[in-house]
Design a protein around this motif. Structure first.
Motif, short mmCIF file in Angstrom:
data_model
loop_
_atom_site.label_atom_id
_atom_site.label_comp_id
_atom_site.label_asym_id
_atom_site.label_seq_id
_atom_site.Cartn_x
_atom_site.Cartn_y
_atom_site.Cartn_z
N ALA A 10 0.85 -1.19 0.00
CA ALA A 10 0.00 0.00 0.00
C ALA A 10 0.88 1.24 0.00
O ALA A 10 1.59 1.49 0.96
N ALA A 11 0.85 2.00 -1.05
CA ALA A 11 1.81 3.09 -1.23
C ALA A 11 1.35 4.38 -0.58
O ALA A 11 2.16 5.20 -0.17
N ASP A 12 0.06 4.57 -0.47
CA ASP A 12 -0.42 5.89 -0.04
C ASP A 12 -0.99 5.88 1.37
O ASP A 12 -1.86 6.67 1.70
N GLU A 13 -0.54 4.96 2.20
CA GLU A 13 -1.02 4.94 3.57
C GLU A 13 -0.19 5.90 4.42
O GLU A 13 0.99 6.08 4.17
N PRO A 14 -0.83 6.49 5.46
CA PRO A 14 -0.10 7.43 6.33
C PRO A 14 0.87 6.73 7.29
O PRO A 14 1.69 7.38 7.92
N TRP A 169 0.57 -6.53 6.42
CA TRP A 169 -0.58 -6.11 5.63
C TRP A 169 -0.17 -4.99 4.66
O TRP A 169 -0.49 -5.02 3.46
N LEU A 170 0.58 -4.02 5.20
CA LEU A 170 1.07 -2.93 4.34
C LEU A 170 1.90 -3.48 3.18
O LEU A 170 1.89 -2.94 2.08
N LEU A 171 2.60 -4.56 3.45
CA LEU A 171 3.47 -5.14 2.42
C LEU A 171 2.74 -6.10 1.51
O LEU A 171 3.38 -6.84 0.74
N GLY A 172 1.39 -6.12 1.62
CA GLY A 172 0.64 -6.87 0.63
C GLY A 172 -0.03 -8.15 1.10
O GLY A 172 -0.75 -8.79 0.33
N LYS A 173 0.18 -8.55 2.37
CA LYS A 173 -0.46 -9.77 2.85
C LYS A 173 -1.88 -9.40 3.32
O LYS A 173 -2.08 -9.05 4.50
#
Ligand code: HEC
Ligand code: HEC
Ligand code: HEC
Ligand code: HEC
Ligand SMILES: [Ca+2]
Ligand SMILES: [Ca+2]
Ligand SMILES: [Ca+2]
Ligand SMILES: [Mg+2]
Lengths: 317, 317
Positions: A10-14, A169-173
């Motif tokens: 997820a690229a645009d998460e804070p 999760w941020l890394l796609g899992k």
């Protein structure tokens, strides 16, 4: 540019993932680890950094305010050392610029380790095991406090906690978070928590007023950032704490007055955002916050070189 | 029978090698290790077994008498927990039969951890991570103090220190000791130290009068074994301390009054044997004693499961 992974991070998460520590001097880390665990840096011979920032317990002491030399009650809650390298500055009021500047503080603080830099260095210089290790690391047989604080700071740089479920999760899992945890994260974003708690540490990068909408009735007299800036506008501003591993860093707030995350989230909602979460919303946010617990630092308990006949003895009583 | 090794282990020495621990329940060890490091077993939330028996420092606190709850000064020097499984009984006066019987003591001792067994168990039962681990190890969801002390004792059984240079020598490595160290060992035998300091722990297996030839002027009122037996003849008898790792367990004697091995050896010679060692003899014995430092317990710092919302909070002040 094309995404690197099938399940793109997820690229645009804070909130950003925590990265493993970079550019580490391993010899300094091993030395700093010993110093961090060594109660001989205190007057009593009983208190080490790890007494108040216990790495078995999220880098904190889990009591409202710390116990210092001679059981003195500290003025403020001990923040975690985990991920403290990511902080914009150190201490609740930011009075130390970085970890190296910070590390000299507690040794000489009469209410913490109660020692002096000179006496601490005298002790280290009397211990052959340390003399050899300082010489190995710094290329000089003469120990000074700069070396001591550099080594401790280098060890602290390793105390990051990557690989939390949230980071996975941020890394796609996608299934790393439950539905409730994802709802909690959406609420954390949509209700405005991310205005202050953002970045890799989910905090730690700004000073903010405690009690934006409604004043906070603290159980301690600390006034925060104004002690550093002298500015009235900074009264009751504190460094926004990291929420990484927040499940382990109870009790909460600078006075340690909130025992549970439920309570802390409720207070944050009302005082910072003027928003009262219902029980379900609160539980979702708490569930999300618990996904921020990462891999805790894992290392062998250091063995400390024994004192020599000439080591000045501690003064416990 | 024929020797098993080319360089046969010395069979008729009064000191035996330390063997690695046998018959160990690993699940219990892991649980016991956590309990050993957990300050939530104390009233304050600040003091764990490791506070006074610091495994970074030879299983002691290296101060004359311990610091307990509220910084109370303890009555007696904290013995090492290293190799304590080899002791004939626990405590200076032997009032606890074994490690399990011992482990309940400090938790409920007002001068040490200041808690009660009931409160300690209540805390553990409120922590989901512990409830699961006790269930896994003991096959029951209900925690009791028997399980707590069994687990701590099982962990302590692993705290042996094999592989000292002296043990390597006993096992046939002739060059493991220097000439001076061998002279020291011969003196240790010929002058009679081995009468009391013998076996695998080089002590720990009998109670002996402190001050056989000349009385000891202790700085503490402890009278030792007579407190247990009620016999006048046992006044000032103490469990003979292990000399394993004695380089790390300063200060010496039950009152912690001797800072250095030089001093302790001198006192032992005069008071127990009526013999005054000259400086060279003393130095040789000290050199020998330092060969008794074995491999220190090596394990990853345990990470403790966080408290839950219902965990009774510590009372540090
Ligand atoms: C007696 C308790 C105690 C001891 C010992 C102690 N600290 Fe602290 N530490 C605290 C408290 C309380 C604070 C917060 C003080 C403040 O913000 O005014 C703190 C703050 C810090 C911070 C800043 C964290 C942040 O987010 O602002 C770091 C880093 C830190 N300590 C590292 C250390 C190191 C390294 C040592 C040993 C050299 C040490 N501490 C010894 C209690 C202690
Ligand atoms: C305006 C800035 C701001 C906003 C918005 C904000 N916080 Fe905070 N947060 C802070 C500050 C500052 C503190 C430290 C206050 C103190 O200790 O006195 C804090 C502390 C916390 C703590 C306690 C951390 C600790 O270790 O003590 C939690 C949990 C928390 N915030 C969660 C939230 C949540 C959830 C929201 C949204 C509902 C939120 N915050 C919104 C600034 C903010
Ligand atoms: C406040 C300091 C303190 C704490 C905390 C403490 N101890 Fe001790 N320990 C001592 C002292 C002092 C003695 C000697 C008491 C005596 O002999 O009368 C001792 C004795 C022992 C002995 C006997 C060793 C021997 O050779 O006789 C063992 C084993 C031991 N402790 C293990 C533990 C365990 C396990 C815990 C935690 C559950 C613990 N201790 C907590 C100070 C402490
Ligand atoms: C008659 C028995 C006896 C003899 C002989 C004896 N010891 Fe001891 N030793 C003890 C006892 C008992 C203690 C503990 C005394 C106390 O603490 O009050 C002790 C303590 C020690 C200690 C301090 C250990 C510690 O951890 O506090 C050292 C070192 C020591 N002995 C070395 C020696 C040497 C070297 C000799 C020979 C010169 C020797 N002992 C002879 C019984 C004996
Ligand atoms: Ca806290
Ligand atoms: Ca001792
Ligand atoms: Ca390890
Ligand atoms: Mg600390």
């Amino acid at each position: 540019s094309a995404p690197l992974f099938a399940a793109a991070p997820a690229a645009d998460e804070p909130i950003e993932v925590i990265r493993p520590p970079q550019n580490i001097n391993l010899g300094m880390v091993e030395l700093g680890k010993k110093l961090y665990f060594d109660p001989r840096l205190s007057k009593s011979g009983f208190i080490s950094c790890n007494s108040c920032h216990n790495l078995s317990m999220g880098g904190t002491d889990n009591i409202p305010t710390s116990i210092g030399d001679k059981w003195q009650q500290g003025p403020i809650n001990a923040p975690t050392v985990l991920n403290s390298s990511l902080n914009v500055a150190q201490f609740w009021d930011g009075r130390a610029a970085d970890l190296k500047a910070q590390a000299g503080g507690p040794i000489a603080n009469p209410g913490e380790m109660g020692f002096t830099h000179t006496l601490a260095v005298n002790v280290l210089e009397s211990i052959p095991g340390y003399v050899r290790e300082f010489a190995q690391v710094f290329g000089s047989g003469k120990i000074d406090i700069e070396q001591v604080t550099s080594a401790i700071a280098e060890f602290e740089k390793t105390l990051v906690t990557p690989n939390s479920r949230f980071d996975q999760w941020l890394l796609g899992k996608a299934d790393a978070l439950t539905a409730q945890e994802q709802v909690g994260y959406q609420l954390f974003k949509s209700s405005g928590c991310v205005a202050c708690h953002n970045g890799a540490a989910v905090g730690g990068n700004s000073f903010q007023k405690m009690g934006v909408v409604e004043p906070y009735k603290a159980t301690s007299p600390a006034e925060g950032r104004s002690a550093v800036t002298g500015q009235d506008i900074d009264r009751f501003s504190f460094k926004v704490p990291t929420l990484r591993n927040v499940e382990m860093t109870y009790p909460y707030f600078h006075d340690g007055a909130a025992n549970t995350l439920t309570e802390a989230v409720d207070i944050m909602g009302r005082l910072q955002l003027g928003r009262t979460f219902n029980a379900e919303e609160n539980a979702s946010i708490v569930a999300f916050l618990k996904t921020l617990t990462g891999d805790q630092p894992s290392f062998t308990l250091p063995i400390l070189a024994p004192s020599s006949d000439s080591t000045p003895r501690p003064k416990p009583f």
